[in-house]
Write a protein that holds these residues in place. Structure first.
Motif, PDB file in Angstrom:
ATOM      1  N   PRO A  60     -11.971   1.022  63.584  1.00 12.13           N
ATOM      2  CA  PRO A  60     -10.569   0.738  63.204  1.00 12.13           C
ATOM      3  C   PRO A  60     -10.267   1.618  61.775  1.00 12.13           C
ATOM      4  O   PRO A  60      -8.856   1.438  61.485  1.00 12.13           O
ATOM      5  CB  PRO A  60     -10.456  -0.652  62.984  1.00 12.13           C
ATOM      6  CG  PRO A  60     -11.891  -1.131  62.806  1.00 12.13           C
ATOM      7  CD  PRO A  60     -12.731  -0.143  63.663  1.00 12.13           C
ATOM      8  N   SER A  61     -11.135   1.806  60.883  1.00 14.86           N
ATOM      9  CA  SER A  61     -11.024   2.495  59.575  1.00 14.86           C
ATOM     10  C   SER A  61     -10.548   3.868  59.659  1.00 14.86           C
ATOM     11  O   SER A  61      -9.941   4.591  58.837  1.00 14.86           O
ATOM     12  CB  SER A  61     -11.998   2.244  58.504  1.00 14.86           C
ATOM     13  OG  SER A  61     -13.021   3.100  59.084  1.00 14.86           O
ATOM     14  N   PHE A  62     -10.882   4.507  60.842  1.00 17.01           N
ATOM     15  CA  PHE A  62     -10.502   6.009  61.155  1.00 17.01           C
ATOM     16  C   PHE A  62      -9.026   6.324  60.984  1.00 17.01           C
ATOM     17  O   PHE A  62      -8.367   5.698  61.661  1.00 17.01           O
ATOM     18  CB  PHE A  62     -11.219   6.515  62.192  1.00 17.01           C
ATOM     19  CG  PHE A  62     -12.696   6.431  62.339  1.00 17.01           C
ATOM     20  CD1 PHE A  62     -13.408   6.279  61.169  1.00 17.01           C
ATOM     21  CD2 PHE A  62     -13.254   7.163  63.346  1.00 17.01           C
ATOM     22  CE1 PHE A  62     -14.659   6.519  61.095  1.00 17.01           C
ATOM     23  CE2 PHE A  62     -14.743   7.247  63.404  1.00 17.01           C
ATOM     24  CZ  PHE A  62     -15.487   6.954  62.246  1.00 17.01           C
ATOM     25  N   ARG A  63      -8.682   7.386  60.334  1.00 18.26           N
ATOM     26  CA  ARG A  63      -7.214   7.935  60.584  1.00 18.26           C
ATOM     27  C   ARG A  63      -7.005   9.410  60.684  1.00 18.26           C
ATOM     28  O   ARG A  63      -5.780   9.728  60.458  1.00 18.26           O
ATOM     29  CB  ARG A  63      -6.515   7.264  59.225  1.00 18.26           C
ATOM     30  CG  ARG A  63      -6.486   5.934  58.671  1.00 18.26           C
ATOM     31  CD  ARG A  63      -5.861   5.298  59.736  1.00 18.26           C
ATOM     32  NE  ARG A  63      -5.472   3.834  59.320  1.00 18.26           N
ATOM     33  CZ  ARG A  63      -6.112   2.925  59.877  1.00 18.26           C
ATOM     34  NH1 ARG A  63      -7.157   3.131  60.869  1.00 18.26           N
ATOM     35  NH2 ARG A  63      -5.747   1.826  59.675  1.00 18.26           N
ATOM     36  N   THR A  64      -8.048  10.086  61.045  1.00 14.30           N
ATOM     37  CA  THR A  64      -8.153  11.476  61.370  1.00 14.30           C
ATOM     38  C   THR A  64      -8.688  11.727  62.609  1.00 14.30           C
ATOM     39  O   THR A  64      -9.803  11.205  62.923  1.00 14.30           O
ATOM     40  CB  THR A  64      -8.655  12.230  60.099  1.00 14.30           C
ATOM     41  OG1 THR A  64      -9.978  12.165  59.919  1.00 14.30           O
ATOM     42  CG2 THR A  64      -7.810  11.964  58.815  1.00 14.30           C
ATOM     43  N   ALA A  65      -8.181  12.834  63.139  1.00 17.02           N
ATOM     44  CA  ALA A  65      -8.869  13.272  64.542  1.00 17.02           C
ATOM     45  C   ALA A  65     -10.315  13.739  64.191  1.00 17.02           C
ATOM     46  O   ALA A  65     -11.108  13.270  64.825  1.00 17.02           O
ATOM     47  CB  ALA A  65      -8.108  14.687  64.847  1.00 17.02           C
ATOM     48  N   SER A  66     -10.805  14.537  63.097  1.00 11.34           N
ATOM     49  CA  SER A  66     -12.016  14.599  63.026  1.00 11.34           C
ATOM     50  C   SER A  66     -13.129  13.497  62.650  1.00 11.34           C
ATOM     51  O   SER A  66     -14.362  13.693  63.431  1.00 11.34           O
ATOM     52  CB  SER A  66     -11.994  15.632  61.567  1.00 11.34           C
ATOM     53  OG  SER A  66     -11.869  14.915  60.653  1.00 11.34           O
ATOM     54  N   GLN A  67     -12.535  12.402  62.170  1.00 12.27           N
ATOM     55  CA  GLN A  67     -13.232  11.245  62.107  1.00 12.27           C
ATOM     56  C   GLN A  67     -13.704  10.618  63.564  1.00 12.27           C
ATOM     57  O   GLN A  67     -14.926  10.395  63.682  1.00 12.27           O
ATOM     58  CB  GLN A  67     -12.701  10.022  61.290  1.00 12.27           C
ATOM     59  CG  GLN A  67     -12.763  10.307  59.814  1.00 12.27           C
ATOM     60  CD  GLN A  67     -12.089   9.167  59.108  1.00 12.27           C
ATOM     61  OE1 GLN A  67     -10.623   9.035  59.341  1.00 12.27           O
ATOM     62  NE2 GLN A  67     -12.400   8.665  58.177  1.00 12.27           N
ATOM     63  N   LEU A  68     -12.725  10.617  64.276  1.00 19.73           N
ATOM     64  CA  LEU A  68     -12.668  10.296  65.652  1.00 19.73           C
ATOM     65  C   LEU A  68     -13.607  11.044  66.493  1.00 19.73           C
ATOM     66  O   LEU A  68     -14.777  10.693  67.253  1.00 19.73           O
ATOM     67  CB  LEU A  68     -11.297   9.910  66.452  1.00 19.73           C
ATOM     68  CG  LEU A  68     -11.438   9.536  67.870  1.00 19.73           C
ATOM     69  CD1 LEU A  68     -11.792   7.956  68.028  1.00 19.73           C
ATOM     70  CD2 LEU A  68     -10.012   9.414  68.247  1.00 19.73           C
ATOM     71  N   THR A  69     -13.578  12.284  66.645  1.00 21.32           N
ATOM     72  CA  THR A  69     -14.060  13.182  67.723  1.00 21.32           C
ATOM     73  C   THR A  69     -15.545  13.408  67.249  1.00 21.32           C
ATOM     74  O   THR A  69     -16.369  13.892  67.886  1.00 21.32           O
ATOM     75  CB  THR A  69     -13.435  14.481  67.739  1.00 21.32           C
ATOM     76  OG1 THR A  69     -13.082  15.030  66.604  1.00 21.32           O
ATOM     77  CG2 THR A  69     -11.937  14.080  68.267  1.00 21.32           C
ATOM     78  N   SER A  70     -15.767  13.465  65.805  1.00 20.50           N
ATOM     79  CA  SER A  70     -17.161  13.713  65.512  1.00 20.50           C
ATOM     80  C   SER A  70     -18.270  12.689  65.730  1.00 20.50           C
ATOM     81  O   SER A  70     -19.410  12.783  65.768  1.00 20.50           O
ATOM     82  CB  SER A  70     -17.203  13.955  63.971  1.00 20.50           C
ATOM     83  OG  SER A  70     -16.867  12.674  63.387  1.00 20.50           O
ATOM     84  N   LYS A  71     -17.637  11.131  66.112  1.00 25.26           N
ATOM     85  CA  LYS A  71     -18.694  10.408  66.150  1.00 25.26           C
ATOM     86  C   LYS A  71     -18.453   9.725  67.710  1.00 25.26           C
ATOM     87  O   LYS A  71     -19.410   9.229  68.224  1.00 25.26           O
ATOM     88  CB  LYS A  71     -18.383   9.139  65.198  1.00 25.26           C
ATOM     89  CG  LYS A  71     -19.185   8.114  65.517  1.00 25.26           C
ATOM     90  CD  LYS A  71     -19.276   7.211  64.105  1.00 25.26           C
ATOM     91  CE  LYS A  71     -20.216   6.016  64.089  1.00 25.26           C
ATOM     92  NZ  LYS A  71     -20.216   5.119  62.981  1.00 25.26           N
TER      93      LYS A  71
END
Length: 336
Positions: free
Chosen positions: A145-156
């Protein structure tokens, strides 16, 4: 277990048959909407942000697996397989108006077979070969829930996305952030969990380290056991909010109950609660489902009607105003 999710050709295939494994698909009506999270915030009443929950009515402020036998504690389930007392939950979607007020967005029944469901989610258990069903006490989360960017989401994380529905049949064009314009038939949110387990821990402190995504077509050595892919589809009824003249100046009107207006903080929670060996039996039998009805082609499982699923609800433990226009998100969560 393959690294890519099994493709469901919604407009063309009924029943859904996966010769190499199981494609178990069913409806879970809304059980409760409240600020409880027995997985991430056990014992906290209320928890920080609002959730929409489906499944067995054993859901509560604390669900300690060392003291709770979920199948024997629950007296009903909002899911159509009557032996599934698991709980599945996500955050709640809100509309953020131009004047800064918020209104809760309701879920509605999947229009591909489950229109009479009282909201909730469509749940899938998928396999592409032999899998080991989850063990009693198993639980996991996916997303952050702390993610706010596409790179954060898709990298993990993999396979977590939004579909802007032009019609109930729309598939394709998924995005990892909120859709940029009005969606004529609502927004479908898909959350898929990892499919490899370490074979030892039914949970870990972060609720994620005991599971992993495959590497190529195989599970990594650290997580060698293939488990079913748990997959949620939630239909959010954004249709009443398609008037863009009421949208905020930044052009993005939706926000999750934990304050995320980007959409990249998408996450889901799962607590296993199938009775006995029911899930293993269904996976071993390569059970499948008819797409346009509530029929599960699985003689080993007993299924209740959508009307009976709708009857299973839980009394709200956290009393607060969730209806009408609100000046802030429940719990006072800031928007970011």
């Amino acid at each position: 277990m393959h690294s890519k999710p099994i493709t469901l050709l919604a407009a063309a295939v009924a029943p859904i048959v996966n010769a190499a494994g199981a494609t178990l698909r069913f409806s879970c009506s809304q059980l409760v909407v409240e600020r409880l999270d027995p997985l991430v915030n056990p014992g906290m009443n209320p928890s920080a942000h609002l959730h929409q929950v489906v499944g067995g009515n054993a859901f509560n402020v604390t669900m300690d697996p060392t003291h709770l036998d979920i199948p024997s504690t629950a007296s009903c389930t909002s899911c159509t397989p009557v032996e599934d007392f698991s709980n599945y939950w996500t955050a709640v979607l809100f509309f953020r108006a131009k004047n800064g007020t918020f209104k809760r967005v309701n879920t509605f029944g999947n229009e591909l077979g489950f229109t009479s469901a009282n909201g909730g989610q469509t749940v899938y258990y998928l396999s592409s070969g032999k899998v080991t069903a989850f063990k009693p006490g198993f639980r996991m989360t996916v997303g952050d829930p702390s993610f706010r960017t596409a790179s954060q989401l898709t990298s993990k994380y993999k396979y977590m996305d939004y579909t802007c529905l032009a019609t109930s049949m729309t598939r394709g064009g998924q995005t990892t952030s909120f859709p940029k314009g009005p969606c004529k038939a609502g927004i479908m949110v898909s959350i898929r969990f990892p499919t490899c387990w370490d074979g030892k821990n039914v949970d870990t402190p972060d609720h994620q380290s005991h599971v992993a995504y495959p590497q190529g077509n195989a599970c990594p050595a650290s997580h060698p056991v293939s488990v079913p892919q748990v997959f949620y589809e939630t239909y959010w009824d954004t249709r009443p909010f398609n008037d863009q003249s009421q949208w905020p100046s930044d052009g993005q009107p939706f926000v999750w109950s934990f304050g995320d207006k980007s959409g990249y903080g998408l996450h889901g929670d799962y607590v296993f609660g199938w009775k006995g060996d029911a899930l293993q039996r269904a996976m071993d039998a390569n059970c499948n489902s008819d797409l346009f009805s509530n029929k599960i082609n699985c003689p080993t499982l007993k299924v209740q009607s959508l009307d009976d699923s709708n009857k299973c609800v839980k009394k709200v433990a956290v009393r607060e105003n969730l209806d009408g226009w609100l000046t802030e998100l429940p719990g006072g969560m800031p928007v970011s």
